[in-house]
Design an enzyme around this catalytic site. Structure first.
Site, mmCIF file in Angstrom:
data_model
loop_
_atom_site.group_PDB
_atom_site.id
_atom_site.type_symbol
_atom_site.label_atom_id
_atom_site.label_comp_id
_atom_site.label_asym_id
_atom_site.label_seq_id
_atom_site.Cartn_x
_atom_site.Cartn_y
_atom_site.Cartn_z
ATOM 1 N N ASN A 49 70.492 95.855 24.095
ATOM 2 C CA ASN A 49 69.810 95.577 25.364
ATOM 3 C C ASN A 49 69.568 94.097 25.643
ATOM 4 O O ASN A 49 69.576 93.682 26.796
ATOM 5 C CB ASN A 49 68.446 96.297 25.389
ATOM 6 C CG ASN A 49 68.606 97.792 25.621
ATOM 7 O OD1 ASN A 49 69.116 98.217 26.644
ATOM 8 N ND2 ASN A 49 68.209 98.569 24.634
ATOM 9 N N HIS A 85 76.955 91.390 25.623
ATOM 10 C CA HIS A 85 76.869 92.537 26.546
ATOM 11 C C HIS A 85 75.604 92.381 27.382
ATOM 12 O O HIS A 85 74.532 92.463 26.819
ATOM 13 C CB HIS A 85 76.816 93.830 25.737
ATOM 14 C CG HIS A 85 76.589 95.056 26.571
ATOM 15 N ND1 HIS A 85 77.595 95.654 27.289
ATOM 16 C CD2 HIS A 85 75.479 95.800 26.793
ATOM 17 C CE1 HIS A 85 77.093 96.725 27.909
ATOM 18 N NE2 HIS A 85 75.823 96.825 27.631
ATOM 19 N N ASN A 178 84.459 96.282 31.257
ATOM 20 C CA ASN A 178 83.932 97.374 30.426
ATOM 21 C C ASN A 178 83.442 98.525 31.295
ATOM 22 O O ASN A 178 82.783 98.306 32.318
ATOM 23 C CB ASN A 178 82.743 96.804 29.620
ATOM 24 C CG ASN A 178 82.297 97.687 28.476
ATOM 25 O OD1 ASN A 178 83.114 98.067 27.636
ATOM 26 N ND2 ASN A 178 81.013 98.023 28.432
ATOM 27 N N HIS A 214 81.704 107.027 25.369
ATOM 28 C CA HIS A 214 80.620 107.981 25.088
ATOM 29 C C HIS A 214 81.219 109.370 25.280
ATOM 30 O O HIS A 214 81.333 109.862 26.412
ATOM 31 C CB HIS A 214 79.461 107.760 26.052
ATOM 32 C CG HIS A 214 78.872 106.381 25.977
ATOM 33 N ND1 HIS A 214 78.180 105.942 24.870
ATOM 34 C CD2 HIS A 214 78.873 105.354 26.850
ATOM 35 C CE1 HIS A 214 77.772 104.688 25.081
ATOM 36 N NE2 HIS A 214 78.190 104.310 26.273
HETATM 37 C C1 XIL Z 1 71.677 101.702 26.987
HETATM 38 C C2 XIL Z 1 70.807 101.383 25.781
HETATM 39 O O1 XIL Z 1 71.401 101.927 24.616
HETATM 40 C C3 XIL Z 1 69.418 101.962 25.980
HETATM 41 O O2 XIL Z 1 68.557 101.542 24.931
HETATM 42 C C4 XIL Z 1 68.851 101.503 27.323
HETATM 43 O O3 XIL Z 1 67.622 102.160 27.560
HETATM 44 C C5 XIL Z 1 69.814 101.811 28.459
HETATM 45 O O4 XIL Z 1 71.069 101.235 28.171
HETATM 46 N N1 XIL Z 1 76.391 101.871 28.956
HETATM 47 C C6 XIL Z 1 76.105 100.570 28.648
HETATM 48 C C7 XIL Z 1 74.927 100.257 27.788
HETATM 49 O O5 XIL Z 1 76.888 99.669 28.985
HETATM 50 O O6 XIL Z 1 74.341 99.023 28.128
HETATM 51 C C8 XIL Z 1 73.898 101.343 27.836
HETATM 52 O O7 XIL Z 1 72.914 101.040 26.839
HETATM 53 C C9 XIL Z 1 74.529 102.683 27.583
HETATM 54 C C10 XIL Z 1 75.553 102.999 28.638
#
Ligand code: XIL
Length: 337
Positions: A49, A85, A178, A214
């Site tokens: 984060n 990121h 991304n 994911h």
């Molecule tokens: C997520 C984090 O893991 C959480 O802790 C936060 O509350 C929300 O963001 N795609 C992304 C990441 O690019 O930045 C996200 O991360 C998950 C989905």
């Protein structure tokens, strides 16, 4: 068994809590367990984060680098690289409030955002997610773009400018586009490929595509995932899996089993899945284009996908920091065994 230090020649990364909260990797109650895992198996970290827009740039003339600087110094002291990121992300909680109702020259403001951050970390990060999630899940604006505040103000050009400005500020970092659900062969996958084709035809300095990845244990199919990554690699771009995790519960399919704990059946499905994704990556991406594979979190208790409403166990280490079958699956994928 060690997944990075012995088995891979490309980066194997992990997302960590880089701040000062109760699960941070530097000095919390669990940091010794986290560090033991990270420094054994991984050689790259992403701040989960703390390097997002609103944390680094809360108001127009204020940049807050303290936590990110401490994280980058911690990584460097331990011989671990950092993937940045992210410079631009539409997510409502991450767009700084001042940007949402900005009345001045939006393009100049965003240029200052990107250049200030990218130059601050130049030489300290090996790569950036320059633009995160610019594509709509379906439909969307022209070319399938998401109707973000950036799009509203600048159209597609905000993406070009982000890469150009990041490159001016950091001459060496790899620069990634991304996104999620670009591995599943959908309209969004096609839109991603068209987007990178347009960027390349305009000479925009994009190095590669980050697949968040994911995924579920049985969706998308491995052949579809492999094709999406290969289609990017065939364009001469690097491919990075940036946020890999594998849920064992499929909340979108009412006929799917509902696991209330990580049963051995679920753990074995997940092990197979980690293995086949790593294998697909190795088949799809030639060695010089492998920017690595990053897992989105250290241990199941800290996964963003493990919530009270939807318990899940998506990562490589369990709630007690013990290796899961998934870790063996990842390692098996790396050695092709
Ligand atoms: C997520 C984090 O893991 C959480 O802790 C936060 O509350 C929300 O963001 N795609 C992304 C990441 O690019 O930045 C996200 O991360 C998950 C989905």
């Amino acid at each position: 068994m060690y997944i990075q230090r012995r088995l891979a020649v490309f980066p194997i990364g992990i997302a960590v809590n880089a701040g000062t909260g109760d699960k941070n990797i530097i000095d919390s109650d669990t940091s010794s367990q986290q560090q033991a895992i990270v420094f054994t198996h991984f050689n790259q970290m992403t701040a989960g984060n703390e390097m997002k827009m609103s944390y680094l740039h809360p108001s127009e003339n204020t940049f807050t680098f303290d936590k990110a600087d401490a994280f980058v110094a911690f990584a460097s002291a331990n011989g671990v690289a950092v993937h940045g990121h992210t410079l631009i992300w539409h997510s409502d909680y991450q767009v700084p409030n001042f940007m949402k109702n900005y009345s001045g020259d939006f393009s100049a403001m965003l240029k200052n955002h990107v250049k200030t951050i990218a130059s601050h970390f130049s030489g300290k990060v090996v790569s950036w997610d320059v633009v995160n999630e610019a594509l709509a899940d379906s439909g969307g604006e022209k070319n399938g773009l998401r109707n973000s505040v950036f799009y509203q103000k600048m159209g597609e050009d905000y993406i070009d400018q982000a890469f150009i400005n990041a490159r001016e500020a950091d001459p060496t970092a790899d620069l990634f586009y991304n996104d999620y659900s670009i591995e599943n062969g959908s309209e969004k996958t096609k839109n991603m490929l068209s987007l990178v084709d347009r960027l390349k035809s305009r000479g925009v300095p994009i190095t590669g595509v980050g697949f968040q990845m994911h995924v579920l244990t049985n969706w998308p199919s491995v052949s579809v995932i492999e094709k999406a990554m290969k289609d990017v690699a065939d364009r001469g771009l690097k491919v990075k899996i940036t946020e890999l995790d594998v849920r064992v519960n499929n909340q979108y399919d009412s006929s799917a089993p509902v696991y209330k704990s990580l049963t051995s059946e679920a753990a074995e499905k997940q092990k197979k899945r980690y293995r086949e994704i790593v294998e697909a990556y190795l088949r799809a991406v030639p060695p010089t284009q492998r920017a690595g594979i990053t897992v989105w979190g250290v241990w199941d208790a800290d996964s963003w996908l493990n919530t009270p409403e939807h318990p899940d166990w998506p990562l490589l280490f369990d709630v007690n920091f013990q290796p899961k079958p998934a870790l063996q699956g990842f390692a098996d994928g790396l050695v092709g065994g």
